[in-house]
Design a protein around this motif. Structure first.
Motif, PDB file in Angstrom:
ATOM      1  N   PHE A  78       0.851  -1.183   0.000  1.00  0.00           N
ATOM      2  CA  PHE A  78       0.000   0.000   0.000  1.00  0.00           C
ATOM      3  C   PHE A  78       0.895   1.243   0.000  1.00  0.00           C
ATOM      4  O   PHE A  78       1.779   1.378   0.855  1.00  0.00           O
ATOM      5  CB  PHE A  78      -0.883   0.043   1.244  1.00  0.00           C
ATOM      6  N   MET A  81       1.876   3.227   3.367  1.00  0.00           N
ATOM      7  CA  MET A  81       1.547   2.475   4.579  1.00  0.00           C
ATOM      8  C   MET A  81       2.725   2.448   5.549  1.00  0.00           C
ATOM      9  O   MET A  81       2.551   2.655   6.768  1.00  0.00           O
ATOM     10  CB  MET A  81       1.108   1.053   4.244  1.00  0.00           C
ATOM     11  N   SER A 111     -13.409   1.427  12.002  1.00  0.00           N
ATOM     12  CA  SER A 111     -12.015   1.785  11.744  1.00  0.00           C
ATOM     13  C   SER A 111     -11.426   2.498  12.950  1.00  0.00           C
ATOM     14  O   SER A 111     -10.310   2.190  13.396  1.00  0.00           O
ATOM     15  CB  SER A 111     -11.937   2.691  10.509  1.00  0.00           C
ATOM     16  N   ILE A 182      -6.246   7.573   6.360  1.00  0.00           N
ATOM     17  CA  ILE A 182      -6.539   6.159   6.080  1.00  0.00           C
ATOM     18  C   ILE A 182      -7.930   6.137   5.463  1.00  0.00           C
ATOM     19  O   ILE A 182      -8.921   6.401   6.141  1.00  0.00           O
ATOM     20  CB  ILE A 182      -6.503   5.294   7.358  1.00  0.00           C
ATOM     21  N   HIS A 184     -10.572   4.821   1.765  1.00  0.00           N
ATOM     22  CA  HIS A 184     -10.760   3.858   0.677  1.00  0.00           C
ATOM     23  C   HIS A 184     -11.597   4.426  -0.461  1.00  0.00           C
ATOM     24  O   HIS A 184     -11.848   3.734  -1.446  1.00  0.00           O
ATOM     25  CB  HIS A 184     -11.422   2.580   1.204  1.00  0.00           C
ATOM     26  N   VAL A 199      -2.860   6.793   2.981  1.00  0.00           N
ATOM     27  CA  VAL A 199      -3.028   5.374   2.653  1.00  0.00           C
ATOM     28  C   VAL A 199      -4.428   5.165   2.112  1.00  0.00           C
ATOM     29  O   VAL A 199      -5.419   5.404   2.819  1.00  0.00           O
ATOM     30  CB  VAL A 199      -2.803   4.488   3.893  1.00  0.00           C
ATOM     31  N   ASN A 200      -4.512   4.739   0.869  1.00  0.00           N
ATOM     32  CA  ASN A 200      -5.804   4.515   0.223  1.00  0.00           C
ATOM     33  C   ASN A 200      -5.576   3.598  -0.968  1.00  0.00           C
ATOM     34  O   ASN A 200      -4.926   3.989  -1.932  1.00  0.00           O
ATOM     35  CB  ASN A 200      -6.406   5.851  -0.238  1.00  0.00           C
ATOM     36  N   PRO A 201      -6.086   2.373  -0.917  1.00  0.00           N
ATOM     37  CA  PRO A 201      -5.879   1.463  -2.058  1.00  0.00           C
ATOM     38  C   PRO A 201      -6.501   1.977  -3.348  1.00  0.00           C
ATOM     39  O   PRO A 201      -6.222   1.427  -4.417  1.00  0.00           O
ATOM     40  CB  PRO A 201      -6.540   0.161  -1.593  1.00  0.00           C
ATOM     41  N   ASP A 206      -1.563   3.833  -6.249  1.00  0.00           N
ATOM     42  CA  ASP A 206      -1.443   2.673  -5.365  1.00  0.00           C
ATOM     43  C   ASP A 206      -1.495   1.392  -6.200  1.00  0.00           C
ATOM     44  O   ASP A 206      -2.337   1.242  -7.085  1.00  0.00           O
ATOM     45  CB  ASP A 206      -2.582   2.655  -4.338  1.00  0.00           C
ATOM     46  N   SER A 208      -1.491  -1.824  -4.662  1.00  0.00           N
ATOM     47  CA  SER A 208      -1.741  -2.951  -3.765  1.00  0.00           C
ATOM     48  C   SER A 208      -2.755  -3.932  -4.323  1.00  0.00           C
ATOM     49  O   SER A 208      -2.785  -5.101  -3.920  1.00  0.00           O
ATOM     50  CB  SER A 208      -2.232  -2.435  -2.406  1.00  0.00           C
ATOM     51  N   GLN A 210      -5.903  -3.793  -3.703  1.00  0.00           N
ATOM     52  CA  GLN A 210      -6.887  -4.032  -2.652  1.00  0.00           C
ATOM     53  C   GLN A 210      -7.977  -2.967  -2.635  1.00  0.00           C
ATOM     54  O   GLN A 210      -8.499  -2.607  -1.581  1.00  0.00           O
ATOM     55  CB  GLN A 210      -6.185  -4.085  -1.291  1.00  0.00           C
ATOM     56  N   VAL A 218      -8.695  -1.536   5.440  1.00  0.00           N
ATOM     57  CA  VAL A 218      -7.426  -0.814   5.335  1.00  0.00           C
ATOM     58  C   VAL A 218      -6.861  -0.567   6.735  1.00  0.00           C
ATOM     59  O   VAL A 218      -5.655  -0.703   6.965  1.00  0.00           O
ATOM     60  CB  VAL A 218      -7.625   0.520   4.590  1.00  0.00           C
TER      61      VAL A 218
END
Length: 602
Positions: A78, A81, A111, A182, A184, A199-201, A206, A208, A210, A218
Motif C-alpha cells: 500500500f 503504509m 475503523s 486512512i 478507501h 493510505v488509500n488502495p 497505489d 496494492s 486491494q 485498510v
C-alpha cells in the motif's frame, strides 16, 4: 432430497416476472462444475454455484475455506503504509498529542475502534472526534482542523475520510498540524492532498490491488504495519504484542456494512472476522446482539441488518460519536447503555425514514417526468440528511434504476443529496463529473453510491446532466437486469441441510451473491399482510411439502398483490434459518414471483 439444477435460457420460461425481470440460470461452465465435484467432493448444485461465481479449479479450496495466511497482503504494497506506521509509532513513543478523526457511519466507527484499541493496548488512550452529520457534514474541514489544533492536537489520523479533503489538508499543513489519512474512497486524478501520509488502495498511484476494501479493512492492514514497526523498534520487549485477530470482528463489520466486494483478501477478512464476532467478545457488539436477539454464529445478515443499522443510527439522527464509543469501550455497563440508546435512535430513524420514503414516492407518482428518466432525482425541504441514503436505496429497489434523494436545509438553503445505483451504472463517477462541470458544491462517491451538495436551483440541471451522462449505460443495465438463479427446489426439499450445504459459500455480498432458489408451480396459502408492508405466505406443492415465506416491504407492489391474491406462482428467493421455538427449519425470503400461466411471467 431432490434438487434440480438450472438450465441455460429463461429459467422456467420466465421472460418478465412480477418485478419486470427475466429469470436466468447463473451461468457455469460444465467442465468446471465437474472438476469442482470431483476435486472438492461437492454436490452438483453446489459445484455449479461455485463455478458460476467465477471460481477456478485452483481456487476452489481457498474459496470454501478462506484464510488470512494465504491471502493477507504485504502492508508495504500500500502506498504510504510504511510511512503512516512510522509516523504513528513515533508519535506513540514521543507521546505526541493525537486525535482519531472518523466518519460517522459503521465503517468509520469500526475503523476508529481498531486504532483506538491498538493504541490502548500500547498504553495510550487516544480521543476520537466524529463530525456531526448535520452541522459539520462529511469529513474534515479547515475549521475542524483549526479547532483540534487549538485544543492541543499535533497529529490527526483520519479514518474512512480525508482523501478528498484537499482544502482541509492544505489548512492543516499551514497551521502545522500533521495528518495521516486512512481511506478507501475514489480519488480524483491530479495532485494529491498534502498529508503526512495518505493510505488509500484507491489512490491513483497505489498498486496494492486491494481497492475493494472498506476503510475498516485498510485499518486492519494498518494495524499489521503498526505491529511490524513497533516490533522493529523493540517496543515489545517489555509488553505483549497486540493480537490483531481479536479485532477482526470490527474489520468484518465495516466490510459488510459498507457493502464491499467480498472477494480475495476482503472475503477472507470478512469470513474470519465473522467467526471472531461469533464469540461476542466485544462488549459493544455483545450488547447490540442482546438487544437484537442475536445468538450463535454471526452472519453477514446479522452484521448488515441488525448490528449495522443500530450503530449507524447515532450518526443519522443522534450523536455522531455513539457508534465509535460503543465499539471502543471495554466496559459492559457503558456498552449496554450505549446500545440501548442506539436502539432507541434506530427506532426513531425507521419512523423518519418511512415518512420521507412515503413523501418521495408520492412526488414520483404524481409527476411522471420524475420516473421516466434513467435516473430518479427527487428533492424536498427538511428531509434529514441521515436517512436520504437509505431512502435512495429503497427507491432504487422499487423503481429498479439509480436514485438520488436531496434534502434542502431551510437554514442554509443548500441541498444535501445521497444516491444509490444499480449494477453496471457508475453513479459516483457521474456525480463527480457533475461536480467538475460546476453543477455541484461538492460531490463524489463510488460506482454504487454517491453523495453531493447542491444549490436548489441547480437540481433540474443535475437531473438533465445525469440523464445525459448515464442514459446509455442505464438502458443497457436495465436490459440486463435479470434475476440469476442457482437451483430449482421444492418446498419439501427446502430444509436445513440444503441451507447448510450452500452456506459453505458464505460470507455473501457483492462479488459473491447469496444463493437464489426458485420453486415452480407452488400454491400460495395463508397470505397475510403485516405491519410495515411485509407479506407472509405458506408455499405448498403437490407432494404436501410446505415452506414458510415472506416478502419484505412488498404489500403495495405487484409482487405483494399477487401473493396476497393467492393461487399458483413460480417463486424465487433466498433461504433463511428459522429457529423459532427451536425448530431448526428454514423460510424463504421472496425476491420475485411469476405467473406460470403466461410466457412473459406478467
Amino acid at each position: 432430497m431432490t434438487i434440480l439444477t438450472a438450465d441455460r435460457g429463461p429459467f422456467l420460461g420466465v421472460n418478465r416476472s412480477l418485478t419486470g425481470r427475466a429469470w436466468i440460470a447463473r451461468p457455469a461452465a460444465v467442465e468446471l462444475v465437474r472438476r469442482h465435484q470431483a476435486e472438492l467432493g461437492l454436490s452438483e448444485p453446489l459445484a455449479r454455484a461455485l463455478a458460476s461465481r467465477g471460481v477456478g479449479p485452483e481456487f476452489g479450496e481457498t474459496y470454501l475455506n478462506p484464510t488470512l495466511k494465504a491471502l493477507f497482503p504485504d502492508p508495504s504494497s500500500f502506498r504510504d503504509m510504511d510511512r503512516a506506521a512510522e509516523i504513528l509509532v513515533e508519535a506513540l513513543v514521543d507521546n505526541r498529542p493525537m486525535v482519531v478523526f472518523a466518519d460517522y457511519d459503521v465503517d468509520g466507527a469500526a475503523s476508529a475502534a481498531q486504532v483506538v484499541r491498538w493504541m490502548r493496548a500500547m498504553g495510550r488512550d487516544v480521543p476520537v472526534y466524529i463530525p456531526d452529520r448535520v452541522t459539520e457534514g462529511y469529513g474534515p474541514s479547515p475549521a475542524i482542523f483549526r479547532t483540534l489544533k487549538d485544543r492541543g492536537a499535533e497529529l490527526v489520523i483520519t479514518l474512512d475520510c480525508g482523501a478528498a479533503a484537499i482544502d482541509a489538508l492544505v489548512a492543516a499543513r499551514d497551521i502545522g498540524l500533521d495528518v495521516v489519512v486512512i481511506d478507501h474512497h475514489l480519488m480524483r486524478p491530479g495532485e494529491l492532498p498534502p498529508a503526512a501520509a495518505l493510505v488509500n488502495p484507491n489512490r491513483p498511484d497505489d498498486n496494492s490491488g486491494q481497492g475493494v476494501l472498506a476503510a475498516a479493512g485498510v485499518a486492519f492492514v494498518l494495524l499489521a504495519a503498526l505491529n511490524r514497526e513497533a516490533r522493529r523498534r523493540g517496543l515489545f520487549a517489555e509488553r505483549p504484542e497486540p493480537d490483531l485477530r481479536q479485532w477482526l470482528d470490527l474489520a468484518a463489520l465495516g466490510a459488510v456494512c459498507d457493502v464491499t466486494q467480498l472477494t480475495g483478501f476482503n472475503r477472507a477478512l470478512t469470513a474470519r472476522g465473522l467467526k471472531v464476532m461469533s464469540r461476542w467478545a466485544n462488549p459493544g457488539l455483545r450488547a447490540l446482539a442482546d438487544i437484537g436477539k442475536v445468538s450463535g454464529s454471526a452472519t453477514t445478515f446479522h452484521a448488515g441488518f441488525i448490528l449495522g443499522p443500530r450503530i449507524n443510527a447515532g450518526g443519522r439522527i443522534g450523536r455522531s460519536d455513539l457508534g465509535a464509543r460503543l465499539l471502543s469501550t471495554d466496559d459492559p455497563v457503558e456498552a449496554a447503555a450505549l446500545a440501548a440508546q442506539l436502539d432507541e435512535l434506530n427506532a426513531q430513524r425507521r419512523t423518519v425514514e418511512q415518512a420521507v420514503l412515503d413523501e418521495a414516492v408520492s412526488l414520483i407518482e404524481a409527476d411522471p417526468a420524475l420516473s421516466t428518466g434513467p435516473v430518479l432525482v427527487v428533492s424536498a425541504p427538511s428531509w434529514p440528511p441521515g436517512v436520504i441514503g437509505i431512502v435512495a436505496g429503497r427507491l432504487r429497489e422499487r423503481y429498479r434504476k439509480p436514485a438520488v434523494v436531496i434534502g434542502i436545509d431551510p437554514a442554509s438553503g443548500i441541498g444535501k443529496g445521497s444516491g444509490r445505483s444499480q449494477v453496471g451504472v457508475n453513479l459516483g463517477a457521474a456525480v463527480q463529473a457533475a461536480f467538475e462541470a460546476g453543477l455541484l458544491l461538492s460531490g463524489g462517491g463510488h460506482a454504487m453510491a454517491a453523495g453531493l451538495s447542491i444549490r436548489p436551483e441547480r437540481i433540474p440541471d443535475l437531473t438533465s446532466f445525469l440523464a445525459q451522462e448515464l442514459g446509455e449505460t442505464q438502458a443497457r443495465a436495465a436490459e440486463a437486469d435479470a434475476l440469476e438463479l442457482d437451483a430449482l427446489i421444492t418446498p419439501r426439499a427446502a430444509d436445513r441441510s440444503l441451507l447448510d450445504a450452500f452456506d459453505r459459500l458464505a460470507p455473501f455480498g457483492p462479488g459473491n451473491p447469496e444463493p437464489m432458489f426458485a420453486a415452480s408451480d407452488v400454491r400460495i396459502e395463508r397470505p397475510l399482510a403485516m405491519r410495515g408492508g411485509h407479506v407472509r405466505v405458506t408455499l405448498t406443492d403437490a407432494t404436501g411439502g410446505r415452506l414458510k415465506a415472506v416478502a419484505w416491504r412488498a404489500e403495495e407492489t405487484p409482487l405483494g398483490q399477487a401473493l396476497l391474491a393467492g393461487g399458483v406462482l413460480h417463486v424465487a428467493g433466498r433461504l433463511r434459518p428459522d429457529d423459532w421455538q427451536g425448530r431448526a427449519s428454514v423460510e424463504l425470503e421472496i425476491e420475485d414471483a411469476a405467473d406460470p400461466r403466461r410466457a412473459d411471467g406478467g
